[in-house]
Design an enzyme around this catalytic site. Structure first.
Site, PDB file in Angstrom:
ATOM      1  N   HIS A  53       0.854  -1.188   0.000  1.00 59.13           N
ATOM      2  CA  HIS A  53       0.000   0.000   0.000  1.00 59.13           C
ATOM      3  C   HIS A  53       0.883   1.228   0.000  1.00 59.13           C
ATOM      4  O   HIS A  53       1.946   1.225   0.634  1.00 59.13           O
ATOM      5  CB  HIS A  53      -0.896   0.009   1.255  1.00 59.13           C
ATOM      6  CG  HIS A  53      -2.049   0.924   1.124  1.00 59.13           C
ATOM      7  ND1 HIS A  53      -1.957   2.268   1.395  1.00 59.13           N
ATOM      8  CD2 HIS A  53      -3.315   0.703   0.713  1.00 59.13           C
ATOM      9  CE1 HIS A  53      -3.129   2.822   1.169  1.00 59.13           C
ATOM     10  NE2 HIS A  53      -3.974   1.909   0.750  1.00 59.13           N
ATOM     11  N   ASP A  87      -8.011  -5.381   0.269  1.00 57.12           N
ATOM     12  CA  ASP A  87      -8.516  -6.211  -0.819  1.00 57.12           C
ATOM     13  C   ASP A  87      -8.155  -7.676  -0.678  1.00 57.12           C
ATOM     14  O   ASP A  87      -8.671  -8.518  -1.407  1.00 57.12           O
ATOM     15  CB  ASP A  87      -7.964  -5.696  -2.163  1.00 57.12           C
ATOM     16  CG  ASP A  87      -8.526  -4.342  -2.488  1.00 57.12           C
ATOM     17  OD1 ASP A  87      -9.702  -4.124  -2.171  1.00 57.12           O
ATOM     18  OD2 ASP A  87      -7.798  -3.505  -3.032  1.00 57.12           O
TER      19      ASP A  87
HETATM   20  N1  ACO Z   1       4.184  -7.614  -4.823  1.00 55.55           N
HETATM   21  C1  ACO Z   1       5.532  -7.603  -5.002  1.00 55.55           C
HETATM   22  N2  ACO Z   1       6.315  -6.521  -4.857  1.00 55.55           N
HETATM   23  C2  ACO Z   1       5.709  -5.367  -4.546  1.00 55.55           C
HETATM   24  C3  ACO Z   1       4.309  -5.283  -4.341  1.00 55.55           C
HETATM   25  C4  ACO Z   1       3.548  -6.463  -4.489  1.00 55.55           C
HETATM   26  N3  ACO Z   1       2.236  -6.448  -4.297  1.00 55.55           N
HETATM   27  N4  ACO Z   1       3.985  -3.999  -4.031  1.00 55.55           N
HETATM   28  C5  ACO Z   1       5.129  -3.302  -4.044  1.00 55.55           C
HETATM   29  N5  ACO Z   1       6.179  -4.121  -4.344  1.00 55.55           N
HETATM   30  C6  ACO Z   1       7.591  -3.750  -4.389  1.00 55.55           C
HETATM   31  C7  ACO Z   1       7.914  -2.963  -5.670  1.00 55.55           C
HETATM   32  O1  ACO Z   1       8.340  -3.812  -6.714  1.00 55.55           O
HETATM   33  C8  ACO Z   1       8.999  -2.031  -5.191  1.00 55.55           C
HETATM   34  O2  ACO Z   1      10.197  -2.764  -5.154  1.00 55.55           O
HETATM   35  P1  ACO Z   1      11.627  -2.019  -5.417  1.00 55.55           P
HETATM   36  O3  ACO Z   1      11.750  -0.992  -4.334  1.00 55.55           O
HETATM   37  O4  ACO Z   1      12.619  -3.117  -5.320  1.00 55.55           O
HETATM   38  O5  ACO Z   1      11.519  -1.416  -6.792  1.00 55.55           O
HETATM   39  C9  ACO Z   1       8.604  -1.715  -3.739  1.00 55.55           C
HETATM   40  O6  ACO Z   1       7.819  -2.857  -3.300  1.00 55.55           O
HETATM   41  C10 ACO Z   1       7.773  -0.435  -3.576  1.00 55.55           C
HETATM   42  O7  ACO Z   1       6.662  -0.518  -4.478  1.00 55.55           O
HETATM   43  P2  ACO Z   1       6.019   0.741  -5.199  1.00 55.55           P
HETATM   44  O8  ACO Z   1       5.267   0.278  -6.400  1.00 55.55           O
HETATM   45  O9  ACO Z   1       7.054   1.797  -5.392  1.00 55.55           O
HETATM   46  O10 ACO Z   1       5.034   1.240  -4.081  1.00 55.55           O
HETATM   47  P3  ACO Z   1       3.792   2.151  -4.306  1.00 55.55           P
HETATM   48  O11 ACO Z   1       3.529   2.814  -2.999  1.00 55.55           O
HETATM   49  O12 ACO Z   1       3.974   3.035  -5.495  1.00 55.55           O
HETATM   50  O13 ACO Z   1       2.631   1.097  -4.686  1.00 55.55           O
HETATM   51  C11 ACO Z   1       0.761  -0.313  -4.640  1.00 55.55           C
HETATM   52  C12 ACO Z   1       1.596   0.729  -3.871  1.00 55.55           C
HETATM   53  C13 ACO Z   1       0.347   0.208  -6.010  1.00 55.55           C
HETATM   54  C14 ACO Z   1      -0.521  -0.596  -3.844  1.00 55.55           C
HETATM   55  C15 ACO Z   1       1.593  -1.623  -4.790  1.00 55.55           C
HETATM   56  O14 ACO Z   1       1.972  -2.114  -3.520  1.00 55.55           O
HETATM   57  C16 ACO Z   1       0.867  -2.712  -5.600  1.00 55.55           C
HETATM   58  O15 ACO Z   1       0.900  -2.696  -6.822  1.00 55.55           O
HETATM   59  N6  ACO Z   1       0.168  -3.672  -4.882  1.00 55.55           N
HETATM   60  C17 ACO Z   1      -0.618  -4.671  -5.567  1.00 55.55           C
HETATM   61  C18 ACO Z   1      -1.959  -4.100  -5.991  1.00 55.55           C
HETATM   62  C19 ACO Z   1      -2.893  -3.870  -4.832  1.00 55.55           C
HETATM   63  O16 ACO Z   1      -3.087  -4.725  -3.981  1.00 55.55           O
HETATM   64  N7  ACO Z   1      -3.521  -2.684  -4.817  1.00 55.55           N
HETATM   65  C20 ACO Z   1      -4.532  -2.324  -3.818  1.00 55.55           C
HETATM   66  C21 ACO Z   1      -4.110  -1.125  -3.046  1.00 55.55           C
HETATM   67  S1  ACO Z   1      -5.279  -0.844  -1.747  1.00 55.55           S
HETATM   68  C22 ACO Z   1      -6.557  -0.059  -2.475  1.00 55.55           C
HETATM   69  O17 ACO Z   1      -6.511   0.575  -3.498  1.00 55.55           O
HETATM   70  C23 ACO Z   1      -7.822  -0.219  -1.779  1.00 55.55           C
END
Ligand code: ACO
Length: 431
Positions: free
Chosen positions: A308, A366
């Site tokens: 998140h 979720d």
């Molecule tokens: N699985 C694997 N790796 C992940 C995940 C994941 N679900 N989420 C983040 N990471 C990793 C990224 O690859 C990144 O790695 P790095 O630093 O080595 O490059 C690091 O963790 C940070 O991730 P970001 O994408 O920069 O974090 P951001 O805050 O931009 O993204 C997000 C948050 C979009 C929710 C992300 O965690 C994601 O895509 N999760 C899966 C989708 C999801 O469950 N979304 C629901 C959000 S809750 C809602 O809307 C109600």
């Protein structure tokens, strides 16, 4: 905004600029850069708004480090346990918990607006039967502005109030109709003697050929899902609603914009994507393969329902949702549901893996909501519409707050331009 006493100093090319710092009631201090361009001729750069406060708000507060979510100061777990959705709607919209008389009046106002204009039925029939219900929601909610002309003038507080009540009341009807249309069943009209969640379940699952009794445990679980999704401060869809409304667009069009943004798999679409992922994994023995894929930099796969932008600890909504999943599956006699088993094992495996713990990736709201909704009988395509109808009150509360702000300005970000500079047009025969 209270006058600030603290300031930050920024030095550019040897010249100092003093920037006011605002201290909120909770959360980090905020450096006010509104006059920076006028004074120093520079912009700030923050794509994704990772360090930028886009507004001054009193509605919802999140402490991502602690895993805390407060609506008007009240913690989400207390609201999920002791309150119910319409009371939370009142709290978000008006700032305080209602008295018994205020709640009764509010519930009756919402209940009296549950039907939609009969002519809107034809809109549904214009869609293909296999249209995603979110596609229908974006269109039909935007079209409300074509049917309720008497509540589109945003300068009139009475019209703003009526538009708000109309959307909270009509979104469940529209979402249920989108579902009924997709499965070829007749629309079920709302029943105003039922509570909000029971009415929604009935509009989705009743058919004219048989009686339909709403199970109170399922209705309570549905209400809890609505409550847990009601607002979440300046997330992508809420910011979309604020940006759309900053131009003075009508409230129905702004909420349709929020629905469009919510649809994406990184936001509200994650509940559908998460359940589909759990079903694809299928059995616990395949979990290591998916964990390895999520960690592989060359694989775009991510664990849906994990991570998140704000929570760097457990999402407090996920805890309540997990408990609800156990209750609902127990009631339905499917406690050995294979998807729930995969979810529990996957959560355990990810939380034991330093990749996820080091990056502070925990289950979000979720992760368990899809399991509950599937057990209730909803297809995955309905998960995001349910999120949208629950979040409508949050979008509206934030929209109302913004419209009433005397400092309201059209949202107009700047950019860091790296394209070509001025050049002359080249005739086609010379290219
Ligand atoms: N699985 C694997 N790796 C992940 C995940 C994941 N679900 N989420 C983040 N990471 C990793 C990224 O690859 C990144 O790695 P790095 O630093 O080595 O490059 C690091 O963790 C940070 O991730 P970001 O994408 O920069 O974090 P951001 O805050 O931009 O993204 C997000 C948050 C979009 C929710 C992300 O965690 C994601 O895509 N999760 C899966 C989708 C999801 O469950 N979304 C629901 C959000 S809750 C809602 O809307 C109600």
């Amino acid at each position: 905004m209270a006058d600030s006493t603290k300031t930050a100093k920024l030095t550019i090319d040897g010249k100092d600029y003093e920037l006011p710092i605002h201290s909120p009631t909770a959360g980090p201090d905020v450096i006010d850069i509104r006059k920076l361009y006028a004074q120093a001729g520079v912009f700030t750069y923050d794509p994704g708004f990772t360090s930028t406060a886009s507004c001054d708000s009193t509605i919802t507060y999140i402490d991502g480090g602690k895993g805390e979510l407060l609506h008007r100061g009240y913690p989400i777990d207390q609201l999920a346990e002791k309150s119910h959705y319409l009371e939370v709607c009142y709290l978000l919209l008006y700032g305080e918990l209602p008295s018994p008389a205020q709640l009764e009046d509010f519930e009756s106002r919402v209940t009296n607006h549950t039907m939609i204009h009969e002519q809107m039925m034809y809109l549904f029939r214009g869609y293909r039967r296999d249209a995603h219900p979110m596609a229908i929601m974006v269109g039909v909610v935007g079209a409300l502005s074509a049917f309720y002309h008497d509540s589109t003038d945003i300068s009139d507080p009475w019209q703003r109030e009526v538009a708000s009540i109309r959307m909270i009341a009509k979104l469940p009807t529209i979402a249920a109709m989108a579902y009924k249309y997709s499965i070829g069943q007749p629309f079920v009209y709302p029943r105003n003697d039922l509570d909000y969640a029971s009415n929604f379940l009935r509009m989705c699952f009743a058919v004219p050929a048989a009686d339909y009794e709403v199970n109170p445990i399922l209705s309570r679980a549905m209400d809890r899902i609505f409550t847990l999704h009601a607002d979440h401060e300046q997330n992508a869809s809420t910011s979309t609603v604020r940006l759309a409304s900053s131009s003075g667009a009508n409230p129905f069009a702004c909420i349709a914009a929020g629905i469009a943004c919510l649809w994406g798999p990184a936001h509200g679409g994650a509940n559908q994507a998460c359940l589909e992922m759990l079903q694809e994994i299928g059995t616990p023995d395949r979990i290591p393969e998916y964990i390895a894929r999520a960690k592989d930099k060359d694989d775009p796969f991510r664990l849906m329902g994990f991570g998140h932008r704000v929570y760097k600890n457990f999402d407090p909504r996920a805890k309540v949702m997990k408990q609800s999943a156990d209750e609902v599956l127990d009631l339905l006699g499917v406690e050995d549901n294979p998807t729930l088993q995969v979810a529990k094992e996957l959560e355990k495996a990810a939380l034991a893996d330093p990749y996820f713990t080091d990056k502070k990736l925990f289950p979000n709201v979720d992760f368990y909501s899809g399991i509950i909704l599937e057990a209730m009988g909803f297809p995955t395509s309905m998960f995001t519409p349910i999120f949208a109808l629950s979040r409508t009150v949050g979008w509206i509360s934030q929209w109302k707050e913004m419209i009433s702000d005397p400092q309201l300005k059209i949202g107009r970000p700047r950019q860091l331009y790296h394209g070509e500079t001025l050049r002359d047009y080249v005739d086609i025969e010379n290219r």
